[in-house]
Design a protein around this motif. Structure first.
Motif, PDB file in Angstrom:
ATOM      1  N   GLY A   1      35.832  42.946  52.024  1.00 39.80           N
ATOM      2  CA  GLY A   1      36.823  41.947  51.637  1.00 39.80           C
ATOM      3  C   GLY A   1      36.449  41.150  50.401  1.00 39.80           C
TER       4      GLY A   1
ATOM      5  N   SER B   1      37.273  46.970  46.071  1.00 44.08           N
ATOM      6  CA  SER B   1      38.269  48.043  45.944  1.00 44.08           C
ATOM      7  C   SER B   1      39.410  47.619  45.030  1.00 44.08           C
ATOM      8  N   THR B   2      39.833  46.370  45.148  1.00 46.69           N
ATOM      9  CA  THR B   2      40.923  45.888  44.293  1.00 46.69           C
ATOM     10  C   THR B   2      40.483  45.920  42.828  1.00 46.69           C
TER      11      THR B   2
ATOM     12  N   GLU C   1      32.414  52.953  47.928  1.00 47.33           N
ATOM     13  CA  GLU C   1      31.736  53.073  49.230  1.00 47.33           C
ATOM     14  C   GLU C   1      31.750  54.517  49.750  1.00 47.33           C
TER      15      GLU C   1
END
Ligand SMILES: Nc1ncnc2c1ncn2[C@@H]1O[C@H](COP(=O)(O)OP(=O)(O)OP(=O)(O)O)[C@@H](O)[C@H]1O
Length: 310
Positions: A37, A41-42, A158
């Motif tokens: 979080g 990834s964003t 990841e």
């Protein structure tokens, strides 16, 4: 090679990425480390021009990727966190399918698939259906798909999540090999600090949408050079003992995990004797006391007050 300036992404109330600046030089393995979080990834999705940023810019070879994504797309391979494969096709058929999507020349594609299967160690399994593969084999094939069009820059999000240690080592070694032998530039995201420590030349640590530290491994560990870490293993952790430690003016940070208490103390303080005295005072049975070199995990704890895998 690639430069990101003041990148932001807002989803309604959530600031997923909040002003990220980073750069990647040709030939580097750069680590992006952060808990789930954090916004890794964003960030990668915006850097790959898959989603538009709310603000900021990404420049590849001095051209804005947001305005002109084509040049980057030709040179970039992305290994997504989610496995994107067809389970009812064989490994080779999957690679053929994605090669066609990339519009690769049919003749070249066959030879390229052979090379890729070699790199990811699936030559023997190329004609097996992917649904019979282990998690690690699927992850390796997922990497293979990203390598088909000979990218010079690869983002890996990841790539070792949820796989057995043997496959994990294979993937880590493959990443090193691609970098060393093909001079591939790699951005590697992970929440396993030991992977990033092993692989990367430079590291960015991300938390809650921000880069909270960056530099070489040594630079980052030097953030803690003024401190030493004590690891105290006890038979049973008593609250009285941890309370006395917490109240001690030299203790900067204290965490408890099962039977182990971890402390940060200024380097110049001789603290062994104090630990033994406080243990005696509270009838705490000590199993061992060790002074540790700081790890990236300690740096993260120091900067955020939380463990990397909270
Ligand atoms: N499409 C979306 N809509 C709304 N919120 C999103 C969306 N994508 C991500 N977020 C939120 O943005 C924050 C950052 O998510 P992101 O997936 O980038 O983190 P991460 O560091 O990659 O973590 P993980 O390892 O779990 O994927 C999280 O709070 C997440 O819930």
């Amino acid at each position: 090679m690639l430069e990101v300036t003041d990148l932001k992404k807002q989803y309604k109330q959530t600031k997923a990425v909040d002003g990220v600046n980073l750069f990647i030089e040709q030939g580097e393995i750069v680590g992006l480390l952060g808990p789930n979080g954090a916004g890794k990834s964003t960030t990668i999705s915006m850097m790959s021009s898959l989603i538009p940023p709310s603000e900021g810019d990404v420049r590849f070879l001095n051209e804005s990727v947001i305005k002109q994504p084509q040049k980057l797309r030709e040179k970039l391979g992305v290994v997504p966190q989610e496995i994107a494969l067809y389970l009812n096709l064989t490994a080779r058929e999957n690679l053929q399918f994605f090669g066609k999507i990339y519009k690769m020349d049919k003749k070249q594609l066959g030879a390229k698939i052979d090379q890729v299967l070699e790199i990811i160690g699936l030559v023997d399994k190329q004609n097996d259906l992917v649904k019979t593969f282990s998690g690690g084999m699927k992850r390796r094939l997922n990497i293979g798909v990203a390598l088909l069009h000979d990218p010079s820059l690869v983002f890996m999000d990841e790539p070792t999540v949820g796989i057995d240690p043997q496959s994990r080592n294979y993937i880590l070694d493959t990443v090193k090999r691609l970098n060393r032998e093909k001079n591939m530039t790699i951005l590697y995201t992970s929440h396993y600090m030991e992977e990033v420590e092993y692989l990367c030349d430079r590291i960015y640590i991300m938390d809650q949408g921000h880069i909270i530290a960056s530099g070489s491994k040594d630079d980052i560990k030097n953030i803690l050079s003024a401190e030493q870490t004590f690891q105290i293993e006890t038979a049973v952790v008593k609250e009285e003992f941890t309370n006395l430690l917490k109240e001690h003016p030299s203790v900067r940070q204290l965490t408890v995990q099962e039977k182990t208490v971890t402390l940060l103390v200024p380097k110049e303080v001789v603290f062994f004797q104090t630990i033994i005295e406080l243990a005696e005072q509270t009838n705490t049975e000590l199993k061992s006391v060790q002074v540790q070199k700081p790890s990236l995990e300690d740096v993260f704890l120091h900067l955020t007050g939380r463990a990397l895998r909270d």
